[in-house]
Design a protein around this motif. Structure first.
Motif, PDB file in Angstrom:
ATOM      1  N   UNK A  79      49.545  32.994  25.252  1.00  0.00           N
ATOM      2  CA  UNK A  79      48.174  32.709  26.492  1.00  0.00           C
ATOM      3  C   UNK A  79      47.697  34.177  26.354  1.00  0.00           C
ATOM      4  N   UNK A  80      46.449  34.115  26.695  1.00  0.00           N
ATOM      5  CA  UNK A  80      45.671  35.488  26.186  1.00  0.00           C
ATOM      6  C   UNK A  80      46.029  36.216  27.330  1.00  0.00           C
ATOM      7  N   UNK A  81      45.141  37.385  26.870  1.00  0.00           N
ATOM      8  CA  UNK A  81      46.121  39.157  27.401  1.00  0.00           C
ATOM      9  C   UNK A  81      44.448  38.713  28.344  1.00  0.00           C
ATOM     10  N   UNK A  82      45.173  39.500  29.627  1.00  0.00           N
ATOM     11  CA  UNK A  82      43.779  39.491  30.644  1.00  0.00           C
ATOM     12  C   UNK A  82      43.491  40.211  30.544  1.00  0.00           C
ATOM     13  N   UNK A  83      42.391  40.453  30.995  1.00  0.00           N
ATOM     14  CA  UNK A  83      41.179  40.781  30.643  1.00  0.00           C
ATOM     15  C   UNK A  83      41.184  42.261  31.825  1.00  0.00           C
ATOM     16  N   UNK A  84      40.789  43.727  31.595  1.00  0.00           N
ATOM     17  CA  UNK A  84      40.727  44.963  32.531  1.00  0.00           C
ATOM     18  C   UNK A  84      39.835  44.570  33.501  1.00  0.00           C
ATOM     19  N   UNK A  85      40.025  45.082  35.193  1.00  0.00           N
ATOM     20  CA  UNK A  85      39.329  44.603  35.613  1.00  0.00           C
ATOM     21  C   UNK A  85      38.083  45.591  36.186  1.00  0.00           C
ATOM     22  N   UNK A  86      37.205  45.723  36.273  1.00  0.00           N
ATOM     23  CA  UNK A  86      36.266  46.231  36.008  1.00  0.00           C
ATOM     24  C   UNK A  86      36.323  46.921  37.188  1.00  0.00           C
ATOM     25  N   UNK A  87      35.200  48.079  36.809  1.00  0.00           N
ATOM     26  CA  UNK A  87      34.921  49.731  38.244  1.00  0.00           C
ATOM     27  C   UNK A  87      34.329  48.850  38.849  1.00  0.00           C
ATOM     28  N   UNK A  88      34.569  49.531  40.254  1.00  0.00           N
ATOM     29  CA  UNK A  88      33.548  49.159  41.597  1.00  0.00           C
ATOM     30  C   UNK A  88      32.132  49.945  41.083  1.00  0.00           C
ATOM     31  N   UNK A  89      31.019  49.660  40.994  1.00  0.00           N
ATOM     32  CA  UNK A  89      29.670  50.078  41.422  1.00  0.00           C
ATOM     33  C   UNK A  89      29.580  50.619  42.391  1.00  0.00           C
ATOM     34  N   UNK A  90      28.876  52.089  42.073  1.00  0.00           N
ATOM     35  CA  UNK A  90      28.282  53.067  43.438  1.00  0.00           C
ATOM     36  C   UNK A  90      27.412  52.361  44.124  1.00  0.00           C
ATOM     37  N   UNK A  91      27.509  53.341  45.290  1.00  0.00           N
ATOM     38  CA  UNK A  91      26.424  51.923  46.465  1.00  0.00           C
ATOM     39  C   UNK A  91      25.125  52.709  46.588  1.00  0.00           C
TER      40      UNK A  91
END
Length: 219
Positions: A193-205
């Motif tokens: 099973x492939x490695x789960x990708x990193x969760x991206x940062x939440x963009x600024x408002x």
């Protein structure tokens, strides 16, 4: 305990008017109580000729020691055995009925067991003809035909032939060669099973935009 035997009777004679033999052929099958013939077996026989009835006076009695054959069959000549009483040529065949009683010892001795009595029909009376007409005078006219005599007892049934052996079963043929089964292909390996990708940062408002100019009021 001695076994009581049964006997199948068959009596015959070939007797001529002149010099008739002083004997009667007698043949029988020695059997045990279950009906099985006594094969190749030494037996003792007692032959008794009664006058008038099956239990009448004894005219003649004799004994034999004989061997049966491979079918249990034996043959004797009544009148030529070991005499116990009477004389065979002196039997007055033409004066009354006569009955033959048979006794048997299955061990070949003289402990006889009664095996049956039957009337002597017609055949032995040919012996009477040997002495009934020896005169030298002329032959008289033929007399009227007499009534038919009583039928004689049915002779014993012939022995059934031996059943042949059952033939051997034939050999079973060899089974044909089964074709080869192809090889089953190998199952491929399951990939990792492939490695789960990193969760991206939440963009600024983003900044709130300025309010637009209000339009003119209509007339």
């Amino acid at each position: 305990m001695k076994r009581i035997l049964t006997i199948a009777l068959a009596i015959w004679a070939s007797l001529a008017f002149a010099q008739a033999p002083q004997a009667i052929n007698y043949q029988g099958i020695a059997r045990d109580l279950t009906g099985n013939p006594l094969i190749n077996h030494a037996i003792g026989l007692q032959m008794t000729i009664h006058n008038t009835s099956p239990i009448g006076p004894v005219d003649y009695q004799e004994t034999f020691t004989v061997n049966t054959n491979q079918f249990g069959l034996y043959t004797v000549q009544i009148g030529r055995g070991t005499i116990v009483s009477g004389t065979f040529p002196a039997i007055a065949w033409g004066t009354s009925s006569h009955f033959l009683e048979v006794g048997m010892d299955p061990n070949g001795g003289n402990s006889f067991v009664a095996a049956g009595t039957s009337e002597l029909i017609s055949v032995p009376y040919a012996l009477y003809a040997e002495t009934s007409g020896n005169g030298a005078g002329p032959i008289g006219p033929t007399g009227a035909t007499g009534t038919n005599g009583v039928d004689g007892a049915t002779g014993a049934q012939g022995i059934q032939g031996l059943t042949g052996n059952t033939g051997a079963d034939g050999a079973t043929g060899s089974q044909g060669i089964q074709g080869l089964t192809g090889n089953t292909g190998a199952i491929g390996a399951t990939g990792s099973q492939g490695i789960q990708g990193l969760t991206g940062n939440t963009g600024a408002i983003g900044a709130t935009g300025s309010q637009g100019i209000q339009g003119l009021t209509g007339n």
